[in-house]
Scaffold this active site. Sequence first.
Site, PDB file in Angstrom:
ATOM      1  N   ASP A  76       0.850  -1.185   0.000  1.00 18.06           N
ATOM      2  CA  ASP A  76       0.000   0.000   0.000  1.00 18.06           C
ATOM      3  C   ASP A  76       0.892   1.244   0.000  1.00 18.06           C
ATOM      4  OD1 ASP A  76      -3.046   0.794   0.613  1.00 18.06           O
ATOM      5  OD2 ASP A  76      -1.704   2.228   1.598  1.00 18.06           O
ATOM      6  N   ASP A  78      -2.767   9.520 -10.315  1.00 15.13           N
ATOM      7  CA  ASP A  78      -2.692   8.481 -11.345  1.00 15.13           C
ATOM      8  C   ASP A  78      -1.272   8.370 -11.905  1.00 15.13           C
ATOM      9  OD1 ASP A  78      -5.348   7.923 -11.027  1.00 15.13           O
ATOM     10  OD2 ASP A  78      -6.017   8.973 -12.834  1.00 15.13           O
ATOM     11  N   GLU A 128      -4.749   2.209  -4.271  1.00 11.09           N
ATOM     12  CA  GLU A 128      -3.288   2.302  -4.200  1.00 11.09           C
ATOM     13  C   GLU A 128      -2.670   1.031  -3.637  1.00 11.09           C
ATOM     14  OE1 GLU A 128      -4.753   4.218  -0.312  1.00 11.09           O
ATOM     15  OE2 GLU A 128      -5.464   3.897  -2.347  1.00 11.09           O
TER      16      GLU A 128
END
Length: 373
Positions: A244, A261, A295
């Site tokens: 993560d 992004d 993520e």
Amino acid sequence: MSGRPARQFDRETRLRLRRVCLGLLSYLMFLVPMSIAVHAGSSTMGWSGVAVFTGLAVSINGVALAAIASGWSKRFADPSLLVPQLVAAMLLALGMIHFFEGEARSVLLLLFVAVFFFGLFGLDTRRYLLLTIGTAVGYAGLSTWELASAGASQDAWLMEALRFSALVVVTIWMSFIGGYFASIRRRVATQRKELEAANARLRELSIRDELTGLYNRRHLTERLEQESERSRRYGQGFSVALIDIDHFKAINDTHGHAVGDEVLVQFAAILRLQARFVDHVGQAPERTLGRFGGEEFMIILPGTPLAGARVCLERMRAAVARTPFETSAGPLVATFSAGLAEQREDEPSQALLQRADEALYRAKQAGRDRLES
């Protein structure tokens, strides 16, 4: 006592063998009109000639069957040996027709038509026309030699010319029709390959994350089940890592989702690059790296114990920490936290994943930019 297992042939080989058997059946079917002609006295070959014809037909097809079944024919451009079989059939037909006369000869010219039908399995128009020329030349030469040797009358020459012209017309038309079917067959084969390729692309797209190009949660879940099943069957353990990106929400809130992004794309590229140096993970067939959601990323390490997984993930973590992310908002630095878990004996995949998730939570709670197991 158990017998020797029968040899298994692939689909193409089975199809070629069936075609050879169909050709043999065509030969044997002509034994009926041949036998009638011999019985009626319309042939000079006699019953011994019928036996010779039968033996030659079986031998030709037997050789083709053996060559195809053994795989020997695969060394040629045409593994089905279609052209050699057709040439052999034409020569056998010419040799047999020599012993027939009158109406029986006209009827048995259908042998050539049967051979041309057999050519539908693979001949194009050009090769069909070459076969037509060979047939015409062969029959014209045979007829001319027979008539000249016998000092035949004009009527006999005209009758043979009639047979010859009919044979040429029929075989030419069959050449064009056969070529047309060959073109249809090629188009269908091309369309089938294109459809298979399109389906493969759709399958690939369905298991890929659109943003990062890594595999998505659906594929990772399937892959985890497969690895778990393989582990239960063969006793080879594996490890799973959940990764993560630290403080990713802050990146989105501060710089916007477009920049977020960009970070995700570059983060995935770093993981992919590092995965190439990891045994099993970097092998394309294994497909062990992907975006699990948001993520969060997952790595499955087949045959890797927890200690080995930790070494792999520490190398990835260091690579991410030292690599600035070039974004439209300027260079950004990011780290990640990871939870590791090694599969236990007969442990369900979901239980393994739950333990990795709990380890990830501990890594977050312990200050991030770290690994926990």
